[in-house]
Structure formats: structure tokens, C-alpha cells
Motif scaffolding. Structure first.
Motif, PDB file in Angstrom:
ATOM      1  N   ILE A  55      -8.503  -4.968  -5.740  1.00  0.00           N
ATOM      2  CA  ILE A  55      -8.129  -6.039  -5.222  1.00  0.00           C
ATOM      3  C   ILE A  55      -8.993  -5.880  -3.689  1.00  0.00           C
ATOM      4  CG2 ILE A  55      -6.047  -6.985  -3.845  1.00  0.00           C
ATOM      5  CD1 ILE A  55      -4.333  -5.424  -6.083  1.00  0.00           C
ATOM      6  N   PHE A  56      -9.036  -5.024  -3.196  1.00  0.00           N
ATOM      7  CA  PHE A  56      -9.932  -4.963  -1.677  1.00  0.00           C
ATOM      8  C   PHE A  56     -11.349  -5.524  -2.123  1.00  0.00           C
ATOM      9  CE2 PHE A  56     -13.285  -2.608   0.632  1.00  0.00           C
ATOM     10  CZ  PHE A  56     -12.891  -3.396   1.818  1.00  0.00           C
ATOM     11  N   LEU A  57     -11.924  -4.991  -3.124  1.00  0.00           N
ATOM     12  CA  LEU A  57     -13.382  -5.484  -3.372  1.00  0.00           C
ATOM     13  C   LEU A  57     -13.276  -7.143  -3.837  1.00  0.00           C
ATOM     14  CD1 LEU A  57     -15.094  -2.721  -5.431  1.00  0.00           C
ATOM     15  CD2 LEU A  57     -15.579  -3.185  -3.332  1.00  0.00           C
ATOM     16  N   MET A  58     -12.437  -7.526  -4.731  1.00  0.00           N
ATOM     17  CA  MET A  58     -12.459  -8.922  -4.920  1.00  0.00           C
ATOM     18  C   MET A  58     -12.093  -9.778  -3.662  1.00  0.00           C
ATOM     19  SD  MET A  58     -12.716  -9.241  -8.496  1.00  0.00           S
ATOM     20  CE  MET A  58     -12.111 -10.609  -8.702  1.00  0.00           C
ATOM     21  N   SER A  59     -11.162  -9.258  -2.988  1.00  0.00           N
ATOM     22  CA  SER A  59     -10.820 -10.080  -1.663  1.00  0.00           C
ATOM     23  C   SER A  59     -11.843 -10.449  -0.964  1.00  0.00           C
ATOM     24  CB  SER A  59      -9.528  -9.563  -0.988  1.00  0.00           C
ATOM     25  OG  SER A  59      -8.173  -9.265  -1.795  1.00  0.00           O
ATOM     26  N   LYS A  60     -12.597  -9.324  -0.774  1.00  0.00           N
ATOM     27  CA  LYS A  60     -13.872  -9.037   0.108  1.00  0.00           C
ATOM     28  C   LYS A  60     -14.820 -10.093  -0.518  1.00  0.00           C
ATOM     29  CE  LYS A  60     -15.051  -6.469   3.637  1.00  0.00           C
ATOM     30  NZ  LYS A  60     -14.746  -7.115   4.816  1.00  0.00           N
ATOM     31  N   LEU A  61     -15.099 -10.185  -1.737  1.00  0.00           N
ATOM     32  CA  LEU A  61     -16.107 -11.053  -2.435  1.00  0.00           C
ATOM     33  C   LEU A  61     -15.457 -12.656  -2.398  1.00  0.00           C
ATOM     34  CD1 LEU A  61     -18.217 -10.560  -4.702  1.00  0.00           C
ATOM     35  CD2 LEU A  61     -16.499 -11.253  -6.540  1.00  0.00           C
ATOM     36  N   PHE A  62     -14.571 -12.933  -2.298  1.00  0.00           N
ATOM     37  CA  PHE A  62     -13.912 -14.198  -1.975  1.00  0.00           C
ATOM     38  C   PHE A  62     -13.744 -14.467  -0.646  1.00  0.00           C
ATOM     39  CE2 PHE A  62     -12.663 -13.699  -6.463  1.00  0.00           C
ATOM     40  CZ  PHE A  62     -13.426 -14.994  -7.039  1.00  0.00           C
ATOM     41  N   VAL A  67       3.691   5.312  -5.334  1.00  0.00           N
ATOM     42  CA  VAL A  67       2.305   5.583  -4.730  1.00  0.00           C
ATOM     43  C   VAL A  67       1.866   4.532  -4.028  1.00  0.00           C
ATOM     44  CG1 VAL A  67       0.139   6.135  -5.635  1.00  0.00           C
ATOM     45  CG2 VAL A  67       1.852   7.179  -6.662  1.00  0.00           C
ATOM     46  N   THR A  68       2.158   3.228  -4.555  1.00  0.00           N
ATOM     47  CA  THR A  68       1.675   2.108  -3.826  1.00  0.00           C
ATOM     48  C   THR A  68       2.291   2.018  -2.294  1.00  0.00           C
ATOM     49  OG1 THR A  68       1.388   1.025  -5.817  1.00  0.00           O
ATOM     50  CG2 THR A  68       1.315  -0.246  -3.840  1.00  0.00           C
ATOM     51  N   VAL A  69       3.542   2.264  -2.324  1.00  0.00           N
ATOM     52  CA  VAL A  69       4.480   2.259  -1.040  1.00  0.00           C
ATOM     53  C   VAL A  69       3.576   3.209   0.045  1.00  0.00           C
ATOM     54  CG1 VAL A  69       6.454   3.043   0.153  1.00  0.00           C
ATOM     55  CG2 VAL A  69       6.599   1.801  -1.937  1.00  0.00           C
ATOM     56  N   ILE A  70       2.987   4.275  -0.544  1.00  0.00           N
ATOM     57  CA  ILE A  70       2.289   5.438   0.644  1.00  0.00           C
ATOM     58  C   ILE A  70       0.893   4.639   0.796  1.00  0.00           C
ATOM     59  CG2 ILE A  70       1.539   7.572   0.716  1.00  0.00           C
ATOM     60  CD1 ILE A  70       3.854   8.373  -1.539  1.00  0.00           C
ATOM     61  N   LEU A  71       0.272   4.109  -0.233  1.00  0.00           N
ATOM     62  CA  LEU A  71      -1.062   4.153  -0.019  1.00  0.00           C
ATOM     63  C   LEU A  71      -1.343   2.451   0.337  1.00  0.00           C
ATOM     64  CD1 LEU A  71      -2.781   5.430  -3.353  1.00  0.00           C
ATOM     65  CD2 LEU A  71      -2.595   6.490  -0.930  1.00  0.00           C
ATOM     66  N   ALA A  72      -0.845   1.650   0.011  1.00  0.00           N
ATOM     67  CA  ALA A  72      -0.988   0.256   0.468  1.00  0.00           C
ATOM     68  C   ALA A  72      -1.075   0.175   2.070  1.00  0.00           C
ATOM     69  CB  ALA A  72       0.115  -1.032  -0.214  1.00  0.00           C
ATOM     70  N   ASN A 103      -5.217  -2.471   6.307  1.00  0.00           N
ATOM     71  CA  ASN A 103      -6.238  -2.507   7.560  1.00  0.00           C
ATOM     72  C   ASN A 103      -7.732  -2.766   7.101  1.00  0.00           C
ATOM     73  OD1 ASN A 103      -3.935  -2.144   9.123  1.00  0.00           O
ATOM     74  ND2 ASN A 103      -4.198   0.032   9.204  1.00  0.00           N
ATOM     75  N   TRP A 104      -8.129  -2.575   5.866  1.00  0.00           N
ATOM     76  CA  TRP A 104      -9.610  -2.648   5.399  1.00  0.00           C
ATOM     77  C   TRP A 104      -9.847  -4.046   5.840  1.00  0.00           C
ATOM     78  CZ3 TRP A 104      -8.978   0.329   0.203  1.00  0.00           C
ATOM     79  CH2 TRP A 104      -8.700   1.828   0.560  1.00  0.00           C
ATOM     80  N   ILE A 105      -9.006  -4.984   5.568  1.00  0.00           N
ATOM     81  CA  ILE A 105      -9.279  -6.308   5.884  1.00  0.00           C
ATOM     82  C   ILE A 105      -8.407  -6.747   6.901  1.00  0.00           C
ATOM     83  CG2 ILE A 105      -9.457  -8.877   5.205  1.00  0.00           C
ATOM     84  CD1 ILE A 105     -10.116  -7.882   2.262  1.00  0.00           C
ATOM     85  N   GLY A 106      -9.018  -6.929   8.069  1.00  0.00           N
ATOM     86  CA  GLY A 106      -8.106  -7.213   9.568  1.00  0.00           C
ATOM     87  C   GLY A 106      -7.970  -8.753   9.707  1.00  0.00           C
TER      88      GLY A 106
END
Lengths: 118, 231
Positions: free
Chosen positions: B110-117, B218-223, B228-231
Motif C-alpha cells: 500500500i505504501f509503494l502504490m500510494s507513492k506511485l500514485f 499486528v496491523t494495530v501495532i505496525l500501521a 508517517n512514511w507519507i507525511g
């Protein structure tokens, strides 16, 4: 009467789960609390499998139907969906396929390796 | 007449069941997996509402009775899990590692695709919880500054998509072990994927049900870290 008793047990656990969901300040849904509670009860012998099995299995079996209202609710989000249509479709399709593939492949890999070690 | 019918609390209830079984019938007749009864019934109900001009509120007045059973049904996923407890204990590490891998992949893709778009933080945060169950996903989206309505829409679309395309993905990635299939469905497509896993078999269903809980947590912990990767 057996079915009524089964449903009473399941609803009782649902009620406790909903309470935990409201009382505990974590974003954990009632269903997850309930799943853990029921599993613990079954393992501990507090709830016998026979005393919930018939209705429980029926509920699980009917689960797809329970998602219809939420799915139909998508009509309330038409504006948002239309606005972000291309990225939304792209991200959803790619990420769902990749996650499904990676999770499954990882499990296959580890399980096969363990089998060979045995 | 339409007004009286749609005013009844049983209207939404009946129309949902009717469309679902029409969907089951269509799938049987065509023999196509893509003709998924859940997907078909949602499309049919939407079409009926649009054509008749009955609004969602009137429909949901009856349909929400069906939704009430979702929590108890989710809880009852503990039944197949209990029956497969040995399998779960014997393969605990493989199961946990697979779900964590899948969840990390979800966030990463999701991060990569969001960056791409070139998406902004709001949209990115709305999509992050897309593979987990609605109740957890809504909370995460809100906390990270996403738009909850988009999150809900994407979660449901993801679930239906996962449910429909799983056979194809399993073939493509050569996934045949029932444990692997269950974990893949639950981790990528939460409870709607689990509905498909239950159809495949008890092991698949149990593993998929377990994945809803574990992937959610796990998503609750990691998300929040990934947000913050896309500010």
C-alpha cells in the motif's frame, strides 16, 4: 429448546464481548474478544462443544449473507469511490493479490520445510 | 404499494435473502466461481434500490437485523478453531510468521502504490487498514488521520475481491495446503475471505478465522509506524 439454549450461550458471550469492546480503550472489535473468550471456554471445558455446535456452525455457514447490508452500504460512498477510482482500484487489486500470494507462499514454504525435517 | 412494502422492517431482510439465493442459483447454473453469490446479491440489491428509488435507510431498517448476527458469527469462528486446535499448536510458528509476513506485505504494498500514485497522507492512511476486519480498520484509519468512509468502502471491496479471486490466486501462486489457503484468505480478505475459506473446508475456515484476529492486532501495532512514511 436445545437451539434456544445454544443461542443464549452465544448471545451471552456476545454481550460480554460488546462490553469489553466499549470498556477497554483499544480498537479491538467485540468479535475478536468473543472469539478468544469462546475458545478459552471450550478449552477449559466451561462450555461444551455440543452445547453450542449446532447453532454456532449455522451462524458461521450463513456468514456471507451477513455482509450484504455492508456491501449495499457502498452506495453511500459513491462520491468518494468515484473521486479516487483509479488509485483505489489499482491499490486494492494489486495489494489483495500480493498479500494473499505472499501469505500463502510463506505458509507453504515453512510447512513443506518442516515436513522434510521430520 | 412500493411504499408500504419498503416501509416494512422485513423488506430489507427479505430482499437481501432473495437476492442472495438468486445469486446462488446463478452460480450453480453458470458454474463460474466469479459469479459469487455475495457479490451478485450486493449488485442486485443496489440495482433494485436505484431503480425503485427506495433509499438505503429504508432498506437497512430491515437489513440491519442480518448485520446483528455478524458479531456472534465471528465469535463462533472459535468452533472450527477449537476443533483444529492440535493443528494450530503443531504449526503455531509457521502460522504466526505467515500472518505477520502477509500483514507487512500489505502495509508495504500500500505504501509503494500510494507513492506511485502520488497520494497524500489522508488517502494513504485511509487505505492502510484495507485487509483487516472493518471494526479494527475503522479505528486505525481514524487514529492515523484517514477518511473512515473510504476505509470502510475499501475494506468491503477488498473482502469481496479476495473472496472471488482466491481460486485464481491459489492456482497462480501454487498454494494447495489447506492451512496456507486459510491463512492467505483471512490475512488478505478478513471475514469476507473467511466466508470463502469456510466453504473450502474446516481447516481453511479455522486458519482464516484465526488470521482475522492476528492480522488485525499486528496491523494495530505496525500501521501507526508506517503512517508517517507519507507525511
Amino acid at each position: 429448546m436445545k437451539i434456544a439454549k445454544e443461542i443464549a450461550i452465544i448471545m451471552g458471550i456476545t454481550l460480554i464481548s460488546e462490553y469489553l469492546n466499549k470498556a477497554v480503550p483499544l480498537p479491538i472489535p467485540a468479535g475478536v474478544y468473543g472469539m478468544v473468550i469462546l475458545l478459552v471456554c471450550l478449552v477449559a471445558g466451561a462450555v461444551k462443544l455440543e452445547s453450542i455446535e449446532t447453532s454456532g456452525n449455522k451462524l458461521v455457514e450463513l456468514m456471507p449473507i451477513m455482509f450484504i447490508p455492508a456491501g449495499v452500504g457502498l452506495i453511500n460512498y459513491v462520491a468518494e469511490i468515484r473521486q479516487y477510482l483509479v488509485p483505489l482500484v489499482a491499490v486494492t487489486v494489486v495489494s489483495t493479490v500480493v498479500v494473499m500470494g505472499v501469505t500463502g507462499r510463506t505458509a507453504e514454504f515453512i510447512l513443506k520445510k518442516r515436513k522434510r525435517e521430520k | 404499494m412500493l411504499e408500504i412494502l419498503s416501509g416494512s422492517a422485513y423488506f430489507g431482510f427479505f430482499i437481501s435473502l432473495f437476492c442472495f439465493f438468486t445469486g446462488v442459483f446463478i452460480q450453480k447454473k453458470t458454474g463460474l466461481r466469479i459469479m459469487n453469490p455475495l457479490m451478485l446479491s450486493i449488485i442486485m440489491v443496489i440495482a433494485i434500490l436505484q431503480l425503485s428509488g427506495i433509499d438505503y435507510k429504508a432498506y437497512n431498517q430491515g437489513a440491519q437485523i442480518i448485520s446483528y448476527f455478524l458479531t456472534p458469527a465471528t465469535i463462533c469462528l472459535a468452533i472450527p478453531l477449537y476443533k483444529q486446535l492440535r493443528l494450530l499448536k503443531d504449526n503455531a510458528l509457521a502460522i504466526l510468521v505467515s500472518i505477520v509476513f502477509g500483514t507487512v506485505t500489505s502495509i508495504g504494498s500500500i505504501f509503494l502504490m500510494s507513492k506511485l500514485f502520488g497520494m497524500d497522507h489522508t488517502f494513504y492512511a485511509s487505505l492502510l487498514p484495507k485487509s483487516i476486519t472493518t471494526a479494527i480498520g475503522m479505528g486505525i484509519s481514524e487514529e492515523l488521520g484517514g477518511i473512515v468512509t473510504i476505509t470502510v468502502a475499501v475494506i468491503i471491496i477488498t473482502g469481496i475481491l479476495g473472496n472471488v479471486i482466491s481460486d485464481l490466486v491459489f492456482k497462480l501462486f501454487r498454494i494447495s495446503n489447506p492451512i496456507a489457503k486459510g491463512l492467505a484468505l483471512g490475512t488478505s480478505a478478513h471475514a469476507i475471505g473467511t466466508a470463502r475459506a469456510m466453504e473450502l473446508g474446516e481447516i481453511e475456515g479455522a486458519m482464516s478465522g484465526l488470521s482475522i484476529a492476528v492480522a488485525g492486532i499486528v496491523t494495530v501495532i505496525l500501521a501507526p509506524m508506517a503512517a508517517n512514511w507519507i507525511g
